[in-house]
Design a protein around this motif. Structure first.
Motif, short mmCIF file in Angstrom:
data_model
loop_
_atom_site.label_atom_id
_atom_site.label_comp_id
_atom_site.label_asym_id
_atom_site.label_seq_id
_atom_site.Cartn_x
_atom_site.Cartn_y
_atom_site.Cartn_z
N LEU A 194 0.83 -1.21 0.00
CA LEU A 194 0.00 0.00 0.00
C LEU A 194 0.87 1.26 0.00
O LEU A 194 0.55 2.25 -0.68
CB LEU A 194 -0.92 0.00 1.22
CG LEU A 194 -2.08 -1.00 1.17
CD1 LEU A 194 -2.69 -1.18 2.56
CD2 LEU A 194 -3.14 -0.55 0.18
N ALA A 195 1.97 1.23 0.74
CA ALA A 195 2.86 2.39 0.79
C ALA A 195 3.49 2.67 -0.57
O ALA A 195 3.63 3.84 -0.97
CB ALA A 195 3.96 2.17 1.84
N LEU A 196 3.83 1.63 -1.30
CA LEU A 196 4.38 1.81 -2.64
C LEU A 196 3.32 2.38 -3.59
O LEU A 196 3.63 3.20 -4.46
CB LEU A 196 4.93 0.49 -3.17
CG LEU A 196 6.16 -0.05 -2.43
CD1 LEU A 196 6.53 -1.43 -2.95
CD2 LEU A 196 7.35 0.91 -2.57
N MET A 197 2.08 1.96 -3.40
CA MET A 197 0.99 2.53 -4.18
C MET A 197 0.78 4.00 -3.83
O MET A 197 0.53 4.84 -4.71
CB MET A 197 -0.29 1.73 -3.94
CG MET A 197 -0.25 0.31 -4.47
SD MET A 197 -1.67 -0.69 -3.94
CE MET A 197 -3.00 0.13 -4.81
N VAL A 198 0.91 4.32 -2.55
CA VAL A 198 0.81 5.71 -2.11
C VAL A 198 1.90 6.54 -2.77
O VAL A 198 1.65 7.65 -3.27
CB VAL A 198 0.91 5.81 -0.58
CG1 VAL A 198 1.10 7.26 -0.14
CG2 VAL A 198 -0.33 5.22 0.08
N SER A 246 -6.32 10.10 -3.97
CA SER A 246 -6.09 8.66 -4.07
C SER A 246 -5.09 8.20 -3.01
O SER A 246 -5.27 7.15 -2.38
CB SER A 246 -5.56 8.30 -5.46
OG SER A 246 -6.51 8.64 -6.46
N ALA A 247 -4.05 9.01 -2.81
CA ALA A 247 -3.04 8.67 -1.80
C ALA A 247 -3.67 8.61 -0.41
O ALA A 247 -3.41 7.69 0.37
CB ALA A 247 -1.91 9.69 -1.83
N THR A 248 -4.53 9.58 -0.11
CA THR A 248 -5.18 9.62 1.20
C THR A 248 -6.08 8.41 1.41
O THR A 248 -6.11 7.82 2.49
CB THR A 248 -6.00 10.92 1.35
OG1 THR A 248 -5.15 12.04 1.10
CG2 THR A 248 -6.59 11.03 2.74
N GLY A 249 -6.82 8.02 0.37
CA GLY A 249 -7.66 6.83 0.47
C GLY A 249 -6.84 5.58 0.74
O GLY A 249 -7.22 4.73 1.56
N LEU A 250 -5.72 5.44 0.05
CA LEU A 250 -4.84 4.28 0.28
C LEU A 250 -4.26 4.30 1.69
O LEU A 250 -4.08 3.25 2.33
CB LEU A 250 -3.71 4.28 -0.75
CG LEU A 250 -4.13 3.95 -2.19
CD1 LEU A 250 -2.99 4.27 -3.16
CD2 LEU A 250 -4.52 2.47 -2.31
N LEU A 251 -3.96 5.50 2.20
CA LEU A 251 -3.40 5.61 3.54
C LEU A 251 -4.41 5.22 4.61
O LEU A 251 -4.04 4.70 5.67
CB LEU A 251 -2.90 7.04 3.77
CG LEU A 251 -1.57 7.37 3.08
CD1 LEU A 251 -1.35 8.87 3.00
CD2 LEU A 251 -0.41 6.69 3.80
N SER A 269 3.35 6.07 -5.58
CA SER A 269 3.02 6.27 -6.99
C SER A 269 1.99 7.37 -7.16
O SER A 269 2.11 8.23 -8.05
CB SER A 269 2.51 4.96 -7.58
OG SER A 269 2.13 5.13 -8.93
N THR A 270 0.96 7.38 -6.32
CA THR A 270 -0.09 8.39 -6.45
C THR A 270 0.40 9.78 -6.03
O THR A 270 0.03 10.79 -6.63
CB THR A 270 -1.33 8.01 -5.61
OG1 THR A 270 -0.94 7.80 -4.25
CG2 THR A 270 -1.97 6.76 -6.14
#
Length: 245
Positions: free
Chosen positions: A205-209, A220-225, A211-212
């Motif tokens: 999830l952090a790697l996805m964050v 999008s980053a906040t939702g993943l966090l 990227s966003t």
């Protein structure tokens, strides 16, 4: 601070303390972030720290309430826009936060260094994820805010994952000797592997964050966090339970 209740209280304290310390450091480094961010965060942290202080061991309860008071003083300093007072109250609250974490980690296992190391790493870990989430939320309120503060928070989160992983692997021998109470007969190794799975999930999830954030997709980053907070808290609760059965 032993057993599931003690682990839960310690995880809560780690989250609140880590979030405040990183928020205060952000204030020192990134002057572009509006004071409203710190007001909003402190408004949430003060009552949460006061509430969890009731659950602390009796000989740490006074320090818990003092921490809530120092955070409230920091909130007043932010409201009145007094930079020196912001630095002073933030430094005092951060120092007391670290001291409480050291004490809490020590008491999980009778003064063992493993408990202290896991508590410190857990504070960095949980604080970094929560701080990044709260800061990402602020981008909705300050649209022209440069992306660099959130990038910095993302790098801090990635570093905290490395610290949490290292602490979990280094202390694995002690954690696997835990005898856990309860009706469900899971071995300590099963809990440790569950911790590792949750940690890996948080890393993904952090790697996805990352990227966003790098594409300025702050929502999008906040939702993943938000999701990363769930896996992070679950991971830290398991490792805290193993060190303080």
């Amino acid at each position: 601070m032993r057993g599931p209740a003690g682990a839960f209280v310690l995880v809560g304290l780690e989250t609140f303390a880590g979030t405040f310390v990183l928020m205060w450091i952000t204030m020192l480094v990134w002057k572009v972030v509006d004071r409203g961010h710190y007001r909003a965060a402190a408004y949430c942290l003060v009552p949460l720290v006061a509430a969890i202080s009731f659950a602390l061991p009796r000989n740490l309860r006074t320090e818990g309430f003092l921490l809530a008071g120092l955070m409230a003083a920091f909130l007043v300093a932010v409201y009145t826009q007094r930079p020196l007072l912001e630095i002073a109250t933030g430094a005092a609250a951060s120092a007391l936060s670290v001291w409480l974490i050291l004490q809490g980690g020590s008491r999980t296992c009778g003064g063992c260094t493993d408990g202290i190391a896991l508590a410190v790493a857990g504070t960095f870990f949980l604080g970094a994820v929560t701080h990044a989430m709260v800061l990402g939320h602020w981008y909705l309120n300050q649209p022209r805010l440069p992306i660099e503060p959130l990038k910095g928070a993302t790098w801090i989160m990635l570093a905290s994952l490395a610290a949490a992983g290292l602490a979990g692997f280094v202390t694995r021998g002690r954690l696997l000797r835990a005898v856990l109470p309860g009706l469900v007969a899971f071995s300590a190794s099963g809990y440790w592997w569950a911790w590792l799975l949750l940690l890996v999930g948080t890393v993904v999830l952090a790697l996805m964050v990352r990227s966003t954030v790098w594409t300025r997709s702050t929502q999008s980053a906040t939702g993943l966090l938000y999701i990363a907070m769930i896996t992070a808290i679950g991971a830290q609760f398991l490792v805290s339970l193993l060190v303080a059965p």
